[in-house]
Design a protein around this motif. Structure first.
Motif, mmCIF file in Angstrom:
data_model
loop_
_atom_site.group_PDB
_atom_site.id
_atom_site.type_symbol
_atom_site.label_atom_id
_atom_site.label_comp_id
_atom_site.label_asym_id
_atom_site.label_seq_id
_atom_site.Cartn_x
_atom_site.Cartn_y
_atom_site.Cartn_z
ATOM 1 N N ARG A 45 1.000 -1.211 0.021
ATOM 2 C CA ARG A 45 -0.016 0.072 -0.207
ATOM 3 C C ARG A 45 1.028 1.137 0.004
ATOM 4 O O ARG A 45 0.550 2.109 -0.857
ATOM 5 C CB ARG A 45 -0.882 0.163 1.285
ATOM 6 C CG ARG A 45 -2.108 -1.046 0.936
ATOM 7 C CD ARG A 45 -3.042 -0.796 2.099
ATOM 8 N NE ARG A 45 -4.025 -2.014 2.470
ATOM 9 C CZ ARG A 45 -3.761 -3.180 3.307
ATOM 10 N NH1 ARG A 45 -3.010 -3.116 4.057
ATOM 11 N NH2 ARG A 45 -4.624 -4.331 3.040
ATOM 12 N N GLU A 49 0.890 4.179 -3.040
ATOM 13 C CA GLU A 49 0.854 5.383 -2.596
ATOM 14 C C GLU A 49 1.847 6.317 -3.301
ATOM 15 O O GLU A 49 1.704 7.466 -3.599
ATOM 16 C CB GLU A 49 0.419 6.024 -1.147
ATOM 17 C CG GLU A 49 -0.059 7.025 -0.964
ATOM 18 C CD GLU A 49 -1.338 7.559 -1.585
ATOM 19 O OE1 GLU A 49 -1.347 8.892 -1.829
ATOM 20 O OE2 GLU A 49 -1.962 6.849 -1.720
ATOM 21 N N ALA A 64 -1.333 -1.617 -5.700
ATOM 22 C CA ALA A 64 -2.588 -1.794 -5.050
ATOM 23 C C ALA A 64 -3.284 -2.989 -5.172
ATOM 24 O O ALA A 64 -3.699 -3.745 -4.142
ATOM 25 C CB ALA A 64 -3.696 -0.630 -5.560
ATOM 26 N N TYR A 126 -6.766 3.795 -9.980
ATOM 27 C CA TYR A 126 -6.266 3.454 -8.808
ATOM 28 C C TYR A 126 -7.202 3.641 -7.505
ATOM 29 O O TYR A 126 -7.083 2.815 -6.676
ATOM 30 C CB TYR A 126 -5.174 4.329 -8.849
ATOM 31 C CG TYR A 126 -4.473 4.512 -7.318
ATOM 32 C CD1 TYR A 126 -3.721 3.432 -6.848
ATOM 33 C CD2 TYR A 126 -4.352 5.795 -6.604
ATOM 34 C CE1 TYR A 126 -3.139 3.288 -5.621
ATOM 35 C CE2 TYR A 126 -3.912 5.742 -5.184
ATOM 36 C CZ TYR A 126 -3.234 4.567 -4.843
ATOM 37 O OH TYR A 126 -2.690 4.723 -3.608
ATOM 38 N N THR A 130 -7.997 1.086 -4.496
ATOM 39 C CA THR A 130 -7.800 1.097 -3.183
ATOM 40 C C THR A 130 -9.127 1.235 -2.315
ATOM 41 O O THR A 130 -9.412 0.720 -1.065
ATOM 42 C CB THR A 130 -7.128 2.615 -2.875
ATOM 43 O OG1 THR A 130 -8.015 3.578 -3.419
ATOM 44 C CG2 THR A 130 -5.823 2.678 -3.346
ATOM 45 N N ASP A 133 -9.803 -2.355 -1.725
ATOM 46 C CA ASP A 133 -8.858 -2.929 -0.667
ATOM 47 C C ASP A 133 -9.220 -2.719 0.530
ATOM 48 O O ASP A 133 -9.637 -3.432 1.581
ATOM 49 C CB ASP A 133 -7.556 -2.468 -0.849
ATOM 50 C CG ASP A 133 -6.381 -2.994 0.151
ATOM 51 O OD1 ASP A 133 -6.670 -4.264 0.476
ATOM 52 O OD2 ASP A 133 -5.753 -2.090 0.305
ATOM 53 N N THR A 134 -9.963 -1.374 0.691
ATOM 54 C CA THR A 134 -10.476 -1.017 2.138
ATOM 55 C C THR A 134 -11.722 -1.707 2.498
ATOM 56 O O THR A 134 -11.750 -2.161 3.419
ATOM 57 C CB THR A 134 -10.716 0.638 2.018
ATOM 58 O OG1 THR A 134 -9.460 1.291 1.783
ATOM 59 C CG2 THR A 134 -11.405 1.149 3.382
#
Length: 152
Positions: A45, A49, A64, A126, A130, A133-134
């Motif tokens: 991660r 970023e 990611a 992107y 993310t 993923d969260t």
């Protein structure tokens, strides 16, 4: 004359063995999904970023996706398996988290397109990865008692 030809062939074979494959995919850093020493999801991660801050959206998308897969492995929802493709990982993850099927397939597609398809990602792609993923980090698997998905 035949001796010279055989000597040239032997030289070519020796050079090939010494220098390795000339395949462009073999030397492309994005072709490898995971390093020899696997990084944690948090490390992936952070790298994603860093790529995003530099507007390297392909690198950001790829990292990611790696973070997403590693996170599922760290939670025990996927068995760690070096060399697994993004499609294999998302298909296995779909068994434990079927409510995210479409988003998982889209994420694998985005990874494949940027890593192997020669396409360019953007910030929206992107951010979509993310966000997935969260969401997956807090998603509850359908059956926590079964064997982790992706086991041989």
């Amino acid at each position: 004359m035949a001796v010279i030809i055989l000597a040239l062939i032997a030289l070519a074979v020796a050079l090939r063995l010494r220098l390795g494959s000339a395949s462009p995919l073999a030397s492309t850093p994005s072709a490898a999904v995971f390093d020899a020493h696997p990084r944690t999801a948090a490390e992936h991660r952070a790298q994603a970023e860093a790529h995003a801050l530099g507007h390297d959206w392909n690198g950001a998308v790829q990292e990611a996706m790696r973070a997403l897969v590693r996170s599922l492995e760290e939670r025990g929802l996927l068995s760690p398996r070096p060399g697994r493709t993004a499609d294999e990982a998302t298909a296995a993850a779909d068994l434990a988290l079927p409510g995210h099927s479409d988003a998982l397939r889209d994420a694998a597609g985005a990874f494949d397109e940027t890593a192997y398809g020669g396409r360019t990602a953007d910030e929206t792609t992107y951010r979509r990865l993310t966000a997935l993923d969260t969401a997956l980090r807090s998603a509850k698997p359908v059956d926590t008692a079964r064997t982790p998905a992706g086991r041989p």
